[in-house]
Motif scaffolding. Structure first.
Motif, PDB file in Angstrom:
ATOM      1  N   GLU A  61     -86.913 -52.120 -76.166  1.00  0.00           N
ATOM      2  CA  GLU A  61     -86.951 -52.049 -77.625  1.00  0.00           C
ATOM      3  C   GLU A  61     -85.960 -51.013 -78.148  1.00  0.00           C
ATOM      4  O   GLU A  61     -85.272 -51.247 -79.144  1.00  0.00           O
ATOM      5  N   GLU A  62     -85.892 -49.850 -77.473  1.00  0.00           N
ATOM      6  CA  GLU A  62     -84.944 -48.820 -77.887  1.00  0.00           C
ATOM      7  C   GLU A  62     -83.503 -49.291 -77.696  1.00  0.00           C
ATOM      8  O   GLU A  62     -82.646 -49.013 -78.544  1.00  0.00           O
ATOM      9  N   GLN A  63     -83.246 -50.010 -76.616  1.00  0.00           N
ATOM     10  CA  GLN A  63     -81.900 -50.543 -76.381  1.00  0.00           C
ATOM     11  C   GLN A  63     -81.491 -51.473 -77.518  1.00  0.00           C
ATOM     12  O   GLN A  63     -80.387 -51.383 -78.047  1.00  0.00           O
ATOM     13  N   SER A  64     -82.390 -52.376 -77.885  1.00  0.00           N
ATOM     14  CA  SER A  64     -82.113 -53.337 -78.955  1.00  0.00           C
ATOM     15  C   SER A  64     -81.893 -52.609 -80.287  1.00  0.00           C
ATOM     16  O   SER A  64     -80.951 -52.905 -81.030  1.00  0.00           O
ATOM     17  N   LYS A  67     -77.596 -47.210 -65.692  1.00  0.00           N
ATOM     18  CA  LYS A  67     -78.292 -45.919 -65.641  1.00  0.00           C
ATOM     19  C   LYS A  67     -78.701 -45.488 -67.044  1.00  0.00           C
ATOM     20  O   LYS A  67     -79.843 -45.073 -67.268  1.00  0.00           O
ATOM     21  N   MET A  68     -77.766 -45.581 -67.994  1.00  0.00           N
ATOM     22  CA  MET A  68     -78.071 -45.177 -69.368  1.00  0.00           C
ATOM     23  C   MET A  68     -79.151 -46.068 -69.985  1.00  0.00           C
ATOM     24  O   MET A  68     -80.044 -45.574 -70.678  1.00  0.00           O
ATOM     25  N   ASN A  69     -79.079 -47.368 -69.729  1.00  0.00           N
ATOM     26  CA  ASN A  69     -80.098 -48.272 -70.249  1.00  0.00           C
ATOM     27  C   ASN A  69     -81.463 -47.972 -69.645  1.00  0.00           C
ATOM     28  O   ASN A  69     -82.489 -48.203 -70.288  1.00  0.00           O
ATOM     29  N   CYS A  83     -78.323 -50.462 -84.585  1.00  0.00           N
ATOM     30  CA  CYS A  83     -77.857 -49.313 -85.384  1.00  0.00           C
ATOM     31  C   CYS A  83     -76.349 -49.115 -85.236  1.00  0.00           C
ATOM     32  O   CYS A  83     -75.655 -48.889 -86.230  1.00  0.00           O
ATOM     33  N   ILE A  84     -75.836 -49.176 -84.017  1.00  0.00           N
ATOM     34  CA  ILE A  84     -74.401 -49.020 -83.784  1.00  0.00           C
ATOM     35  C   ILE A  84     -73.628 -50.088 -84.556  1.00  0.00           C
ATOM     36  O   ILE A  84     -72.642 -49.792 -85.237  1.00  0.00           O
ATOM     37  N   ASN A  85     -74.079 -51.331 -84.452  1.00  0.00           N
ATOM     38  CA  ASN A  85     -73.400 -52.434 -85.146  1.00  0.00           C
ATOM     39  C   ASN A  85     -73.437 -52.248 -86.666  1.00  0.00           C
ATOM     40  O   ASN A  85     -72.444 -52.512 -87.359  1.00  0.00           O
TER      41      ASN A  85
END
Length: 141
Positions: A119-122, A111-113, A127-129
């Motif tokens: 592209e935003e997911q990637s 749902k969140m994805n 960024c998190i990493n």
């Protein structure tokens, strides 16, 4: 207060929302978020065919021995895990509950994805990493 100027606040707010949504999804299973995380860790160790010990949980979740002991005792009373000498092992009921937790988390992630483009997911994961690596290198973990 603009979020782009305060990333820590934005991350903490998002973390709170995700934790609250997760707890709502798991409410009928009657397990807390930390209990769910412990079950998940034990499930992962079982999947890897590696033993799991209470001492590991302290390091993995960065919580005190007394807190780990409390969580383990609660899960043990519910019949979700058992101790075999010093090893912690999920029971069949614990495996069943954890499988349901995994299904629900996968639904939440899907749902969140869906709110983000591929592209935003990637970009988000990169960024998190990057932030996680920076915090570890700065010795904040």
């Amino acid at each position: 207060m603009e979020m782009e100027n305060h990333p820590i606040k934005a991350i903490m707010d998002l973390s709170h929302l995700v934790r609250r949504a997760t707890e709502q999804q798991m409410a009928d299973l009657e397990i807390s978020s930390v209990q769910s995380r412990v079950l998940g860790y034990l499930w992962w160790k079982a999947w890897k065919k590696e033993p799991a010990f209470q001492k590991e949980l302290e390091a993995e979740f960065k919580i005190r021995r007394s807190s780990v002991c409390s969580v383990v005792q609660c899960l043990e009373k519910r019949g979700l895990l058992e101790r075999r000498q010093k090893e912690l092992v999920l029971t069949d009921e614990g495996m069943k509950i954890q499988s349901e937790v995994i299904n629900r988390l996968e639904q939440m992630e899907s749902k969140m994805n869906g709110w983000l483009t591929p592209e935003e997911q990637s970009w988000w994961i990169r960024c998190i990493n990057k932030l996680e690596t920076g915090l570890k290198e700065a010795e904040y973990d």
